[in-house]
Design an enzyme around this catalytic site. Structure first.
Site, PDB file in Angstrom:
ATOM      1  N   ARG A 154     -59.123   5.167  38.814  1.00  0.00           N
ATOM      2  CA  ARG A 154     -58.516   4.231  37.832  1.00  0.00           C
ATOM      3  C   ARG A 154     -59.388   4.172  36.442  1.00  0.00           C
ATOM      4  NH1 ARG A 154     -54.610   0.373  38.756  1.00  0.00           N
ATOM      5  NH2 ARG A 154     -53.559   0.771  40.861  1.00  0.00           N
ATOM      6  N   ARG A 164     -57.669  -0.903  32.559  1.00  0.00           N
ATOM      7  CA  ARG A 164     -57.805  -2.020  31.610  1.00  0.00           C
ATOM      8  C   ARG A 164     -59.062  -2.586  31.073  1.00  0.00           C
ATOM      9  NH1 ARG A 164     -54.123  -5.807  35.521  1.00  0.00           N
ATOM     10  NH2 ARG A 164     -55.247  -4.148  36.843  1.00  0.00           N
ATOM     11  N   ARG A 204     -51.547  -0.697  25.872  1.00  0.00           N
ATOM     12  CA  ARG A 204     -50.901  -1.588  26.625  1.00  0.00           C
ATOM     13  C   ARG A 204     -49.994  -2.583  26.018  1.00  0.00           C
ATOM     14  NH1 ARG A 204     -52.594  -5.962  30.261  1.00  0.00           N
ATOM     15  NH2 ARG A 204     -51.418  -5.762  32.147  1.00  0.00           N
ATOM     16  N   ASP A 257     -48.621   6.898  37.621  1.00  0.00           N
ATOM     17  CA  ASP A 257     -48.308   5.976  38.878  1.00  0.00           C
ATOM     18  C   ASP A 257     -48.027   6.638  40.140  1.00  0.00           C
ATOM     19  OD1 ASP A 257     -49.580   2.930  39.175  1.00  0.00           O
ATOM     20  OD2 ASP A 257     -47.673   3.222  40.366  1.00  0.00           O
ATOM     21  N   TYR A 301     -44.363   0.117  49.829  1.00  0.00           N
ATOM     22  CA  TYR A 301     -43.912  -0.498  48.516  1.00  0.00           C
ATOM     23  C   TYR A 301     -42.318  -0.509  48.676  1.00  0.00           C
ATOM     24  CZ  TYR A 301     -48.491  -0.899  46.247  1.00  0.00           C
ATOM     25  OH  TYR A 301     -49.680  -1.229  46.041  1.00  0.00           O
TER      26      TYR A 301
HETATM   27  O1  CP3 Z   1     -57.063   6.629  38.087  1.00  0.00           O
HETATM   28  C1  CP3 Z   1     -56.445   6.580  36.992  1.00  0.00           C
HETATM   29  O2  CP3 Z   1     -57.185   6.440  35.771  1.00  0.00           O
HETATM   30  C2  CP3 Z   1     -55.096   7.161  36.740  1.00  0.00           C
HETATM   31  C3  CP3 Z   1     -54.007   6.366  36.647  1.00  0.00           C
HETATM   32  C4  CP3 Z   1     -53.486   5.523  37.908  1.00  0.00           C
HETATM   33  C5  CP3 Z   1     -52.569   4.522  37.814  1.00  0.00           C
HETATM   34  N1  CP3 Z   1     -52.180   4.021  39.109  1.00  0.00           N
HETATM   35  C6  CP3 Z   1     -52.411   3.590  36.761  1.00  0.00           C
HETATM   36  C7  CP3 Z   1     -52.056   2.208  36.650  1.00  0.00           C
HETATM   37  C8  CP3 Z   1     -53.654   5.858  39.331  1.00  0.00           C
HETATM   38  C9  CP3 Z   1     -54.353   6.850  40.001  1.00  0.00           C
HETATM   39  C10 CP3 Z   1     -52.689   4.851  40.008  1.00  0.00           C
HETATM   40  C11 CP3 Z   1     -52.557   5.027  41.334  1.00  0.00           C
HETATM   41  C12 CP3 Z   1     -51.909   3.771  42.163  1.00  0.00           C
HETATM   42  N2  CP3 Z   1     -50.972   2.954  41.713  1.00  0.00           N
HETATM   43  C13 CP3 Z   1     -52.335   3.415  43.347  1.00  0.00           C
HETATM   44  C14 CP3 Z   1     -53.239   3.993  44.297  1.00  0.00           C
HETATM   45  C15 CP3 Z   1     -54.679   3.602  43.975  1.00  0.00           C
HETATM   46  C16 CP3 Z   1     -55.261   2.360  44.359  1.00  0.00           C
HETATM   47  O3  CP3 Z   1     -55.497   1.606  43.279  1.00  0.00           O
HETATM   48  O4  CP3 Z   1     -55.105   1.997  45.412  1.00  0.00           O
HETATM   49  C17 CP3 Z   1     -51.714   2.237  43.759  1.00  0.00           C
HETATM   50  C18 CP3 Z   1     -51.621   1.538  44.961  1.00  0.00           C
HETATM   51  C19 CP3 Z   1     -50.682   1.862  42.599  1.00  0.00           C
HETATM   52  C20 CP3 Z   1     -49.567   1.136  42.441  1.00  0.00           C
HETATM   53  C21 CP3 Z   1     -49.860   0.008  41.520  1.00  0.00           C
HETATM   54  N3  CP3 Z   1     -49.802   0.312  40.030  1.00  0.00           N
HETATM   55  C22 CP3 Z   1     -50.372  -1.282  41.267  1.00  0.00           C
HETATM   56  C23 CP3 Z   1     -50.623  -2.229  42.577  1.00  0.00           C
HETATM   57  C24 CP3 Z   1     -50.597  -1.665  40.159  1.00  0.00           C
HETATM   58  C25 CP3 Z   1     -50.657  -3.134  39.686  1.00  0.00           C
HETATM   59  C26 CP3 Z   1     -52.124  -3.604  39.881  1.00  0.00           C
HETATM   60  C27 CP3 Z   1     -53.048  -3.338  38.849  1.00  0.00           C
HETATM   61  O5  CP3 Z   1     -54.238  -2.551  39.036  1.00  0.00           O
HETATM   62  O6  CP3 Z   1     -52.794  -3.664  37.733  1.00  0.00           O
HETATM   63  C28 CP3 Z   1     -50.015  -0.666  39.385  1.00  0.00           C
HETATM   64  C29 CP3 Z   1     -50.109  -0.694  37.836  1.00  0.00           C
HETATM   65  C30 CP3 Z   1     -51.218   0.494  37.157  1.00  0.00           C
HETATM   66  N4  CP3 Z   1     -51.128   1.776  37.496  1.00  0.00           N
HETATM   67  C31 CP3 Z   1     -51.975   0.021  36.108  1.00  0.00           C
HETATM   68  C32 CP3 Z   1     -52.691   1.184  35.751  1.00  0.00           C
HETATM   69  C33 CP3 Z   1     -53.626   1.335  34.718  1.00  0.00           C
HETATM   70  C34 CP3 Z   1     -52.134  -1.426  35.350  1.00  0.00           C
HETATM   71  C35 CP3 Z   1     -51.284  -1.945  34.893  1.00  0.00           C
HETATM   72  C36 CP3 Z   1     -50.787  -1.645  33.241  1.00  0.00           C
HETATM   73  O7  CP3 Z   1     -51.626  -0.789  32.846  1.00  0.00           O
HETATM   74  O8  CP3 Z   1     -49.973  -2.189  32.668  1.00  0.00           O
END
Ligand code: CP3
Length: 342
Positions: free
Chosen positions: A27, A31, A40, A76, A153
């Site tokens: 990640r 943020r 964002r 994602d 999910y």
């Molecule tokens: O790693 C990176 O920099 C690449 C981007 C990436 C995102 N999601 C962007 C994202 C990756 C590799 C993911 C994978 C992901 N998404 C996982 C597996 C990794 C982990 O953390 O366990 C999961 C479970 C998700 C599902 C998901 N997407 C959730 C639970 C959330 C909300 C929680 C949160 O962290 O905010 C997201 C949203 C998300 N995906 C964000 C980002 C940067 C944040 C929301 C936003 O940017 O508006």
């Protein structure tokens, strides 16, 4: 494909001897970065994922600032349920929300595998653009969620502390659950192969909720599907499998054709090496909350972690995604500590 200038990450995946281990952060495009938050505020989540210029820009943001040894494409794991026709919303301060959950055989039967280019072509465009921007300086990682984590999910409809509805679905309607897991697996394989063809140099499978399952259920509902992905991808690109909370499965996973295994911070480097019989490259496992320690302490702990894993067959990373409240200079200390390791 052109030669990558900094190929430490690819060399670690091939188990070659390296001067220092490579480093990236799960990640890393997120943020905690002000430049990420600026985009964002302007574009909603799936617009950022679906617009190649935005996805590519967000992917390289952390690289510009810190110079990690690998980039991971901004996207994602939930683009897969979307491509299967399941609506996914990303709600502010809530996370993913899937209004139409999958909980019956009939609902599973109705799901159809789409054409990858029609449903996910925007990801391939983002990869091509990102590769141009990276200019072969460092490798690009593509990723997908594990079938089990995606099923979580689809059935639960949102994040959960226990994913008990997903587990109930597996335990009470195993036939429907396996059909669903197989559909997700089939699309994920097509998707990841296409990602490699579009330019990613390695792929990671995120099994974020694998640790919710007991060791025996893990084999049945998660690992066998991840292993299908590993087998299908192994001749295309190195595969990293990251199972959060899955230390109990490391020994089985190490016997597969994965190039690396991700580990979280609930296991010591010594035990992770022991369970994997020193056979595979390991990636991890700094406690993401430890990035709240002062920078000097972070550096000391990172050096200690490298000493414990050993500098070879090792990729420095966090044990899970970076938290939004990490100070910029602390993330800097984490990356710098690895580059200063000699
Ligand atoms: O790693 C990176 O920099 C690449 C981007 C990436 C995102 N999601 C962007 C994202 C990756 C590799 C993911 C994978 C992901 N998404 C996982 C597996 C990794 C982990 O953390 O366990 C999961 C479970 C998700 C599902 C998901 N997407 C959730 C639970 C959330 C909300 C929680 C949160 O962290 O905010 C997201 C949203 C998300 N995906 C964000 C980002 C940067 C944040 C929301 C936003 O940017 O508006």
């Amino acid at each position: 494909m052109n030669k990558i200038k900094n190929d430490l990450f690819l060399r670690a995946l091939k188990q070659e001897v390296v001067p220092r281990p490579p480093v990236w952060m799960m990640r890393q495009a997120g943020r905690y970065l002000p430049e990420f938050r600026a985009l964002r505020d302007k574009y909603d989540f799936f617009t950022r994922c679906q617009t190649p210029e935005l996805a590519a820009e967000i992917t390289v943001q952390p690289i510009r600032r810190y110079g990690m040894d690998a980039a991971i494409l901004f996207s994602d794991i939930l683009v897969i349920p979307q491509a299967l026709g399941i609506e996914v919303q990303m709600k502010k301060d809530f996370g993913p929300y899937l209004p139409h959950t999958i909980r019956s055989q009939k609902e599973v039967d109705a799901i159809q595998i789409p054409d990858v280019y029609e449903s996910l072509g925007y990801v391939m465009d983002a990869i091509k653009l990102t590769k141009e921007m990276l200019n072969d300086e460092i490798p690009l990682i593509g990723f997908a969620g594990s079938p089990w984590t995606i099923l979580c999910y689809c059935v639960e409809g949102r994040g959960s502390k226990s994913f008990d509805k997903a587990k109930e679905f597996c335990f009470t309607q195993p036939e429907a659950a396996h059909e669903m897991l197989q559909k997700i697996t089939d699309l994920t394989i097509l998707y990841l192969i296409e990602k490699v063809k579009s330019g990613v140099n390695a792929v990671q499978v995120f099994d974020s909720w694998g640790g919710m399952l007991s060791p025996s259920d893990y084999q049945v509902f998660s690992w066998q599907y991840i292993n299908q992905i590993v087998e299908a991808l192994k001749d295309y690109a190195p595969v990293i499998a990251f199972g959060k909370g899955c230390w109990f499965a490391l020994e089985t996973m190490a016997q597969s054709n994965v190039s690396a295994l991700g580990v979280d911070w609930t296991i010591t480097p010594e035990l992770a090496r022991k369970f994997t019989h020193h056979k595979v490259t390991l990636q991890g496992n700094f406690d993401p909350s430890r990035l709240l320690s002062p920078p000097a302490e972070i550096k000391r702990l990172v050096h200690q972690m490298i000493d414990q894993f050993g500098k070879d067959k090792y990729i420095v990373n966090l044990g899970h995604g970076i938290l939004p409240n990490i100070p910029l200079e602390n993330a800097q200390a984490f990356i710098d500590a690895v580059k200063e390791y000699a």
